[in-house]
Scaffold this motif. Structure first.
Motif, short mmCIF file in Angstrom:
data_model
loop_
_atom_site.label_atom_id
_atom_site.label_comp_id
_atom_site.label_asym_id
_atom_site.label_seq_id
_atom_site.Cartn_x
_atom_site.Cartn_y
_atom_site.Cartn_z
N MET A 53 -78.28 73.53 37.86
CA MET A 53 -76.92 73.53 38.70
C MET A 53 -75.96 72.39 37.86
SD MET A 53 -77.34 73.06 43.09
CE MET A 53 -75.46 73.35 43.15
N ALA A 54 -76.41 71.63 37.28
CA ALA A 54 -75.75 70.67 36.49
C ALA A 54 -75.70 71.43 34.85
CB ALA A 54 -76.91 69.46 36.42
N ALA A 55 -76.57 71.75 34.69
CA ALA A 55 -76.83 72.81 33.57
C ALA A 55 -75.61 73.96 33.41
CB ALA A 55 -78.11 73.24 32.63
N ALA A 56 -75.26 74.25 34.01
CA ALA A 56 -74.63 75.48 34.65
C ALA A 56 -72.82 75.04 34.56
CB ALA A 56 -74.99 76.72 36.04
N HIS A 57 -72.45 73.80 34.53
CA HIS A 57 -71.50 73.33 34.75
C HIS A 57 -71.52 72.16 33.46
CE1 HIS A 57 -68.54 70.24 37.21
NE2 HIS A 57 -68.88 69.76 36.48
N GLY A 58 -72.20 72.57 32.77
CA GLY A 58 -72.04 71.95 31.48
C GLY A 58 -72.01 70.43 31.26
N ASP A 59 -73.14 70.26 32.37
CA ASP A 59 -73.60 68.81 31.89
C ASP A 59 -74.84 69.09 31.95
OD1 ASP A 59 -74.17 65.94 31.70
OD2 ASP A 59 -73.12 65.83 33.48
N THR A 60 -74.98 68.78 29.99
CA THR A 60 -75.99 68.67 29.68
C THR A 60 -77.62 67.85 29.92
OG1 THR A 60 -75.40 68.00 27.41
CG2 THR A 60 -76.05 70.10 28.28
N HIS A 61 -76.43 66.44 30.00
CA HIS A 61 -77.12 65.17 29.86
C HIS A 61 -77.96 64.92 31.03
CE1 HIS A 61 -78.44 60.64 29.28
NE2 HIS A 61 -77.94 61.10 30.32
N ARG A 62 -76.91 65.31 32.50
CA ARG A 62 -77.69 65.15 33.74
C ARG A 62 -79.13 66.28 34.28
NH1 ARG A 62 -76.22 63.67 38.92
NH2 ARG A 62 -75.67 62.00 37.52
N ALA A 63 -78.06 67.54 33.73
CA ALA A 63 -79.68 68.26 33.16
C ALA A 63 -80.67 67.62 32.65
CB ALA A 63 -79.25 70.17 32.55
N GLU A 64 -80.85 66.84 31.48
CA GLU A 64 -82.06 67.13 30.99
C GLU A 64 -82.96 65.91 31.84
OE1 GLU A 64 -85.47 66.57 28.43
OE2 GLU A 64 -84.07 68.21 28.72
N ALA A 65 -81.99 65.11 32.74
CA ALA A 65 -82.19 64.07 32.94
C ALA A 65 -83.46 64.20 34.19
CB ALA A 65 -81.39 62.76 33.66
N ASP A 66 -82.79 65.48 35.26
CA ASP A 66 -82.82 66.24 36.79
C ASP A 66 -84.19 67.00 36.67
OD1 ASP A 66 -81.10 65.24 37.65
OD2 ASP A 66 -80.10 66.98 37.93
N ARG A 67 -84.40 67.22 35.21
CA ARG A 67 -85.47 67.72 34.74
C ARG A 67 -87.00 67.54 34.33
NH1 ARG A 67 -82.74 71.03 30.62
NH2 ARG A 67 -82.27 72.18 32.25
N LYS A 68 -86.69 66.03 33.23
CA LYS A 68 -87.71 65.33 33.25
C LYS A 68 -88.09 65.33 35.13
CE LYS A 68 -85.96 63.65 29.17
NZ LYS A 68 -85.73 62.17 28.44
#
Length: 354
Positions: A99-114
């Protein structure tokens, strides 16, 4: 006023030292009692800090809300259900990453993915807003000694790796020094919305009051998982020490360690109403020592946290923290980390005093 602004920017979660602020709680540096003028100066300084925090631009204020699913539905947390809870929270973190990636927030997406990595053990996860996470390092279900780390300001999912690094450092120290067959676990508890460094909230107990019930409930669940024989120690850094102090009366813990604390909102250890051993430490280069340890009523709001926890007036067991600054308490090989591990392991006679 530039040095005051630098001090506010340093916050209760960073390492930069504040210069030019008198930090003794009961006496001046020459040992004399503070004068009325000194008290007025401290109140004026605190008022300036509040005004500065209000008018200073907040770096996170313009950031849009990050979408994420609601927290996963978990079973009642026990030793038997840990695996199920870990898996559910990892799946939730993975969904939050998408959801963060779809929102365009790559930093949060990476944090969540880790956090969604199969090796991570999440007792709780909430990717909404600034985010919350509770992560276990070690075997919690069979631990003899458990340490719970409570962080200070500006800690969020975006900055979570630096908080986790402190938990990793403590866990490594425990593994190196624990007696043979002694099992330990460290829990990184980002279970509250920490205050921003550039805000008035970092100067009041408001966020701590909001967080205290959640911390109390978490410690109750922790005993259900680890069992009644496990010791539990809270290690509370900076503004996190205010959170721990507000919850202290309702915590079944063995030790409470306050490090880099700006104060607790209580004047003495007795006022915390806890049977736990209360420890306090400050590194020699920690700028918090230069912050006025007072409480004042400004515009109907109580600002500041009162007595310095490392002062004799507070009554804590003061332990050595070495030469480090505000962010150095978990530096490998440091005096502070060595002593924190001794406290967690209940090896209190070996704790070097400050």
């Amino acid at each position: 006023m530039g040095w005051i602004l630098r001090g506010v920017r340093s916050g209760y979660g960073c390492s930069r030292r504040v210069t030019g602020v008198h930090g003794a709680d009961d006496h001046n540096r020459d040992g004399t009692a503070p004068t009325r003028r000194t008290h007025r100066s401290r109140r004026a300084l605190l008022a300036t800090l509040v005004v500065t925090a209000v008018v200073a631009p907040l770096s996170a204020a313009a950031r849009p809300e990050i979408p994420a699913p609601p927290p996963a539905t978990l079973p009642k947390l026990t030793a038997a259900t840990l695996g199920t809870a870990y898996a559910a929270n990892r799946a939730n973190a993975e969904a939050a990453a998408h959801m963060a990636a779809a929102h365009g927030d790559t930093h949060r997406a990476e944090a969540d993915r880790k956090l969604a990595d199969p090796t991570r053990h999440l007792l709780a996860f909430d990717g909404r807003g600034t985010g919350k996470a509770t992560e276990v390092l070690g075997d919690l279900a069979h631990a003899d000694h458990v340490a719970v780390l409570v962080p200070g300001s500006d800690t969020s999912l975006d900055t979570y790796p630096r908080f986790r690094a402190t938990a990793e450092a403590l866990q490594r120290q425990l593994n190196r020094t624990a007696p043979h067959r002694t099992r330990t676990a460290v829990v990184a508890w980002l279970g509250y919305r920490t205050p921003d460094t550039l805000s008035t909230t970092v100067l009041t107990t408001g966020r701590a009051d909001e967080a205290a019930p959640g911390l109390s409930e978490f410690v109750r669940r922790l005993h259900r998982i680890a069992g009644p024989s496990a010791t539990v120690s809270l290690v509370c850094h900076s503004y996190g020490s205010v959170v721990c102090a507000r919850a202290a009366a309702h915590l079944d813990i063995d030790d409470l360690a306050l490090i880099g604390s700006p104060g607790t909102g209580a004047d003495t250890v007795a006022a915390l109403h806890t049977p736990a051993r209360v420890w306090a430490a400050r590194g020699k280069d920690d700028w918090v020592g230069e912050v006025p340890h007072v409480r004042s009523d400004l515009l109907g709001v109580t600002v500041g946290f009162g007595t310095d926890p490392v002062s004799p007036a507070f009554g804590a067991r003061v332990f050595a923290a070495g030469e480090g600054g505000h962010s150095d308490y978990f530096t490998p090989g440091s005096v502070s980390l060595t002593n924190l591990a001794r406290i967690v392991l209940q090896d209190t006679p070996e704790v070097t005093r400050g």
